[in-house]
Design a protein around this motif. Structure first.
Motif, PDB file in Angstrom:
ATOM      1  N   VAL A   2     -42.819 -10.186  21.697  1.00 20.78           N
ATOM      2  CA  VAL A   2     -42.294 -10.899  20.564  1.00 20.78           C
ATOM      3  C   VAL A   2     -42.085  -9.921  19.419  1.00 20.78           C
ATOM      4  N   PRO A  61     -41.358 -16.759  11.036  1.00 21.02           N
ATOM      5  CA  PRO A  61     -40.820 -17.763  11.962  1.00 21.02           C
ATOM      6  C   PRO A  61     -41.186 -17.488  13.416  1.00 21.02           C
ATOM      7  N   GLU A  62     -41.234 -16.201  13.791  1.00 21.40           N
ATOM      8  CA  GLU A  62     -41.563 -15.851  15.167  1.00 21.40           C
ATOM      9  C   GLU A  62     -42.973 -16.309  15.534  1.00 21.40           C
ATOM     10  N   LEU A  64     -44.824 -18.608  13.824  1.00 19.96           N
ATOM     11  CA  LEU A  64     -44.936 -20.061  13.664  1.00 19.96           C
ATOM     12  C   LEU A  64     -44.367 -20.809  14.864  1.00 19.96           C
ATOM     13  N   ALA A  65     -43.476 -20.170  15.604  1.00 22.58           N
ATOM     14  CA  ALA A  65     -42.969 -20.785  16.832  1.00 22.58           C
ATOM     15  C   ALA A  65     -44.054 -20.855  17.901  1.00 22.58           C
ATOM     16  N   ILE A  66     -45.046 -19.969  17.807  1.00 24.59           N
ATOM     17  CA  ILE A  66     -46.173 -19.971  18.745  1.00 24.59           C
ATOM     18  C   ILE A  66     -47.292 -20.857  18.218  1.00 24.59           C
ATOM     19  N   ASN A  67     -47.590 -20.720  16.930  1.00 23.87           N
ATOM     20  CA  ASN A  67     -48.622 -21.555  16.299  1.00 23.87           C
ATOM     21  C   ASN A  67     -48.074 -22.136  15.003  1.00 23.87           C
ATOM     22  N   PRO A  68     -47.679 -23.396  15.014  1.00 23.09           N
ATOM     23  CA  PRO A  68     -47.121 -24.026  13.807  1.00 23.09           C
ATOM     24  C   PRO A  68     -48.087 -24.043  12.633  1.00 23.09           C
ATOM     25  N   THR A  76     -49.791 -16.527  24.559  1.00 20.43           N
ATOM     26  CA  THR A  76     -48.739 -17.048  25.429  1.00 20.43           C
ATOM     27  C   THR A  76     -49.027 -16.549  26.838  1.00 20.43           C
ATOM     28  N   SER A  83     -47.936 -21.723  25.701  1.00 20.03           N
ATOM     29  CA  SER A  83     -48.576 -21.067  24.566  1.00 20.03           C
ATOM     30  C   SER A  83     -49.698 -21.969  24.076  1.00 20.03           C
TER      31      SER A  83
END
Length: 221
Positions: A2, A61-62, A64-68, A76, A83
């Protein structure tokens, strides 16, 4: 892999990255170290992505896509495409995926899970609040420090009693011990004495001698 802020932040923990399934997103915090201890105890290859929470990388953003929720740790799994965030959930996921450090019988399994939940609901939040008021609060609030010190010691007392006739918290070494250890290991730093908790101190010493624990506590460097 990532990309975070345009930079690949990866460390390979095994000689052959070809078999790597787990990507660990972490920082040197007690919660992050729970998962790196687990991965080291499993002895599996994994990549480490250092998320510098002091620089706000947990809010990209990268990530937060894994952990909001924008917190470390998170993982992951390239094999399953899953994830997972929240350290307790990660420990349970890895234990079930690899069939280690959690009992297979229903009674034993739920004993481990309840103690993981005890830790997640009590020890982690309480010692975290103590840390905040001791180190980061702009204004010293003695009442808050006293409240969280007393509650931390109460929790130590619960753990000490549980360890009275057991080598590890649930008898056999499990994810509970991995979850609890990084926070108890902070006791000196937080000014918390283990003098009244002989069982907990003995357990802490035993845990600290495990190679997987020693390695996991140093991730990321």
């Amino acid at each position: 892999m990532v990309l975070l802020n345009g930079t690949i932040k990866v460390k390979i923990s095994a000689d052959s990255p070809d078999n790597t399934m787990i990507e660990l997103y972490t920082f040197p915090t007690p919660n992050g170290r729970k998962v790196s201890i687990m991965l080291e105890e499993l002895g599996i290859p994994y990549n480490v992505h250092k998320i510098n929470i002091r620089n706000g990388e947990q809010r990209t953003p990268e990530f937060l896509a894994i952990n909001p929720n924008g917190k470390v740790p998170a993982i992951t799994d390239s094999e399953t495409g899953i994830s997972v965030f929240e350290s307790g959930a990660i420990l349970i996921y890895l234990a079930e995926k690899f069939g280690q450090f959690i009992p297979t019988d229903t009674k034993g399994r739920y004993q481990v899970i309840e103690w993981v939940m005890f830790h997640m609901a009590n020890q982690g939040p309480i010692q975290s609040q103590l840390f905040y008021f001791q180190r980061y609060a702009q204004e010293k609030v003695p009442l808050a420090i006293e409240r969280y010190e007393k509650e931390s010691l109460r929790i130590y007392g619960v753990l000490d009693k549980q360890l009275g006739d057991k080598e590890f918290i649930c008898g056999e070494y499990s994810i509970v011990d991995m979850a609890v250890y990084p926070w108890v290991a902070l006791h000196d730093f937080q000014g918390l004495s283990l003098d009244e908790f002989a069982n907990l101190k003995r357990w802490l010493d035993t845990m600290g001698q495990r190679p997987g624990v020693q390695k996991g506590m140093k991730v990321p460097e």
